[in-house]
Design a protein around this motif. Structure first.
Motif, PDB file in Angstrom:
ATOM      1  N   VAL A   1      40.345  39.697  45.602  1.00  0.00           N
ATOM      2  CA  VAL A   1      40.776  39.869  44.210  1.00  0.00           C
ATOM      3  C   VAL A   1      40.446  38.619  43.398  1.00  0.00           C
ATOM      4  CG1 VAL A   1      42.754  40.279  42.690  1.00  0.00           C
ATOM      5  CG2 VAL A   1      42.610  41.443  44.918  1.00  0.00           C
ATOM      6  N   GLY A   2      40.704  37.451  43.981  1.00  0.00           N
ATOM      7  CA  GLY A   2      40.423  36.200  43.286  1.00  0.00           C
ATOM      8  C   GLY A   2      38.947  36.027  42.974  1.00  0.00           C
ATOM      9  N   LEU A   3      38.079  36.426  43.918  1.00  0.00           N
ATOM     10  CA  LEU A   3      36.643  36.319  43.673  1.00  0.00           C
ATOM     11  C   LEU A   3      36.203  37.313  42.598  1.00  0.00           C
ATOM     12  CD1 LEU A   3      33.999  34.936  44.401  1.00  0.00           C
ATOM     13  CD2 LEU A   3      33.630  36.707  46.142  1.00  0.00           C
ATOM     14  N   ALA A   4      36.770  38.502  42.627  1.00  0.00           N
ATOM     15  CA  ALA A   4      36.466  39.485  41.575  1.00  0.00           C
ATOM     16  C   ALA A   4      36.843  38.928  40.208  1.00  0.00           C
ATOM     17  CB  ALA A   4      37.195  40.797  41.846  1.00  0.00           C
ATOM     18  N   GLU A   5      37.974  38.262  40.134  1.00  0.00           N
ATOM     19  CA  GLU A   5      38.391  37.653  38.865  1.00  0.00           C
ATOM     20  C   GLU A   5      37.388  36.600  38.401  1.00  0.00           C
ATOM     21  OE1 GLU A   5      43.264  38.159  39.331  1.00  0.00           O
ATOM     22  OE2 GLU A   5      42.258  36.354  40.091  1.00  0.00           O
TER      23      GLU A   5
ATOM     24  N   THR B   1      34.800  44.192  39.143  1.00  0.00           N
ATOM     25  CA  THR B   1      33.813  43.903  40.180  1.00  0.00           C
ATOM     26  C   THR B   1      34.228  44.523  41.506  1.00  0.00           C
ATOM     27  OG1 THR B   1      33.135  41.815  39.153  1.00  0.00           O
ATOM     28  CG2 THR B   1      32.700  42.051  41.510  1.00  0.00           C
ATOM     29  N   ALA B   2      33.249  45.103  42.206  1.00  0.00           N
ATOM     30  CA  ALA B   2      33.457  45.598  43.574  1.00  0.00           C
ATOM     31  C   ALA B   2      32.455  44.907  44.483  1.00  0.00           C
ATOM     32  CB  ALA B   2      33.261  47.109  43.632  1.00  0.00           C
TER      33      ALA B   2
ATOM     34  N   LEU C   1      26.975  39.192  51.482  1.00  0.00           N
ATOM     35  CA  LEU C   1      27.899  39.653  50.450  1.00  0.00           C
ATOM     36  C   LEU C   1      27.102  40.058  49.219  1.00  0.00           C
ATOM     37  CD1 LEU C   1      30.960  39.937  49.714  1.00  0.00           C
ATOM     38  CD2 LEU C   1      30.738  37.718  48.566  1.00  0.00           C
ATOM     39  N   SER C   2      27.484  41.179  48.619  1.00  0.00           N
ATOM     40  CA  SER C   2      26.879  41.616  47.364  1.00  0.00           C
ATOM     41  C   SER C   2      27.975  42.151  46.464  1.00  0.00           C
ATOM     42  CB  SER C   2      25.821  42.687  47.610  1.00  0.00           C
ATOM     43  OG  SER C   2      26.387  43.872  48.151  1.00  0.00           O
ATOM     44  N   ALA C   3      27.599  42.431  45.225  1.00  0.00           N
ATOM     45  CA  ALA C   3      28.602  42.888  44.266  1.00  0.00           C
ATOM     46  C   ALA C   3      27.965  43.725  43.177  1.00  0.00           C
ATOM     47  CB  ALA C   3      29.326  41.695  43.645  1.00  0.00           C
ATOM     48  N   VAL C   4      28.781  44.604  42.603  1.00  0.00           N
ATOM     49  CA  VAL C   4      28.468  45.272  41.346  1.00  0.00           C
ATOM     50  C   VAL C   4      29.566  44.881  40.371  1.00  0.00           C
ATOM     51  CG1 VAL C   4      28.091  47.445  40.123  1.00  0.00           C
ATOM     52  CG2 VAL C   4      27.394  47.230  42.524  1.00  0.00           C
TER      53      VAL C   4
ATOM     54  N   ALA D   1      31.706  32.592  49.199  1.00  0.00           N
ATOM     55  CA  ALA D   1      31.349  32.786  47.797  1.00  0.00           C
ATOM     56  C   ALA D   1      32.223  31.953  46.868  1.00  0.00           C
ATOM     57  CB  ALA D   1      31.439  34.265  47.433  1.00  0.00           C
ATOM     58  N   HIS D   2      33.506  31.870  47.165  1.00  0.00           N
ATOM     59  CA  HIS D   2      34.379  30.994  46.380  1.00  0.00           C
ATOM     60  C   HIS D   2      33.836  29.563  46.380  1.00  0.00           C
ATOM     61  CE1 HIS D   2      37.947  33.315  45.178  1.00  0.00           C
ATOM     62  NE2 HIS D   2      37.840  33.989  46.318  1.00  0.00           N
TER      63      HIS D   2
END
Length: 423
Positions: free
Chosen positions: A86-90, A104-105, A275-278, A307-308
């Protein structure tokens, strides 16, 4: 054991479809230096194909992974969640150049991110069609192969591919394709192949990766945004290779006035961890039902921790600014070399996403042989370079942005020498 021993084992144990460029095997890696099993050292200007913007084994990334190892390695976020996801999504939501509310997912690979972006766009619009561009590379899964705009080796022998995927021309000075011609090719698709009201998404790379580091002109991005707004199409920016400080900004889309609706990212996001993201507009991201997105390893806690640390390193070490500095020095060397290397036809890029394109001085045709000669000469002097492009005639430079200045200067001297060797 020697490199030749390992190579013989590889040939016997693994299929030829897993192409391997180097005939030496890694033993150790630190920042921009690779050491093979025989003790030979190489300056790494490949960085795992743009994965290591923060270098091999950055101390803060290693520390973050080790710290997470002491707690847990896997729960499956969709079963038992954890705050770090959650923190990384933020953090990504805050960094992503999209003004509207963003969500972000996380996934595991760049191809997964692209596939999920297409899923989200189709779910949001209720439409099937997707438009990509010639020269694009979006992955090796079936949907991403269909999107990729290069046949050999990525599509050869693997068809048929998913339907409702179309390709327009990407602007390129080297290939004489103007922005106007590119937009006309897109409009031609609407006239000949698919009604724009049936198009869910247009996906493009702000700077093409495998395609040869072709930089999208601002006029092109503006036109894509206008077309998508006119027809209710989701605009997807694939930043898998161009993201995380490579172009001199956190994301390449920050070089443009207009914004995408969704963005895909991977590679340097987690400093070598998968790791990847949308990321994208919340109203679009929320379209799939619960359970429609995810994956067993999606958002793995070790990768999330890395990633952080990567984001912290980019900020603390000012890697966006360093990308501009290093890229400027490289561009100067390449442009100077054009005076003594007639085969070096084009130098282009932004920040530290730089490329050199080669053509035959007599015919003007793409010259993969010249690019390979430069690559081979550099490797013999201990510098690892990658080729790319539809004709394999382009060298791309993907050094870690953390590379020490003295080592970078040494590498530039090798590049200069290699270019002079093919003059």
């Amino acid at each position: 054991m020697k490199n030749s021993d390992f190579n013989q084992r590889r040939l016997q144990a693994t299929p030829r479809g897993v192409g391997v460029m180097c005939d030496f095997y890694a033993q150790q890696a630190d920042n921009a230096t690779l050491t093979d099993v025989e003790g030979a050292e190489y300056i790494d200007f490949a960085a795992g194909i743009a994965v290591l913007n923060t270098g091999h084994r950055h101390a803060k990334v290693v520390e973050a992974i080790e710290k997470q190892l002491a707690h847990f390695t896997h729960t499956a976020y969709q079963i038992v969640p954890y705050e770090s996801y959650v923190g990384l999504a933020e953090k990504i939501n805050e960094l992503t150049p999209i003004q509207e509310e963003t969500k972000t997912a996380f996934f595991t690979t760049g191809a997964e991110a692209v596939e999920n972006a297409i899923k989200i766009a189709r779910c949001h619009t209720g439409r099937p069609g997707v438009i990509a561009f010639g020269g694009a590379f979006h992955g090796r899964t079936y949907m991403t192969m269909a999107l990729t705009g290069k046949v050999k080796p990525y599509k050869t022998g693997f068809g048929p591919f998913p339907g409702s995927v179309f390709h327009a021309a990407y602007p390129s000075d080297a290939r004489g394709i103007s922005v106007q011609e590119s937009i006309r090719s897109l409009e031609s698709l609407f006239q000949c192949d698919i009604d724009p009201q049936q198009v869910a998404a247009i996906i493009f790379e702000p700077v093409q990766g495998e395609g040869g580091f072709n930089v999208a002109p601002a006029e092109f991005v503006s036109a894509l945004r206008a077309i998508c707004d006119q027809h209710g199409i989701v605009l997807i920016a694939d930043e898998v290779q161009s993201g995380f400080a490579r172009t001199g900004k956190m994301f390449a889309m920050q070089h443009y006035v207009h914004q995408a609706d969704l963005m895909t990212m991977a590679k340097s996001l987690a400093g070598g961890m998968p790791l990847s993201a949308v990321a994208g507009k919340a109203a679009i991201m929320d379209s799939p039902l619960p359970g429609g997105l995810g994956g067993t390893y999606a958002g793995n806690p070790l990768s999330i921790a890395a990633a952080h640390a990567v984001i912290d390193v980019i900020n603390e070490e000012q890697l966006c600014e360093r990308a501009v500095h290093l890229g400027g020095k490289l561009r100067a060397v390449l442009e100077e070399a054009q005076e003594v290397c007639p085969a070096l036809a084009y130098v282009r890029g932004v920040g530290s996403m730089m490329a050199a394109e080669f053509s035959d001085p007599a015919s003007g045709k793409p010259s993969a042989a010249a690019a390979q000669a430069v690559q081979k000469h550099a490797l013999a002097q201990g510098l690892l370079l990658l080729t790319c492009g539809q004709h394999g005639n382009i060298i791309r430079f993907l050094y870690p942005l953390t590379i020490p200045e003295a080592q970078f200067d040494k590498a530039l001297a090798i590049v200069k020498n290699a270019l002079e060797s093919v003059s």
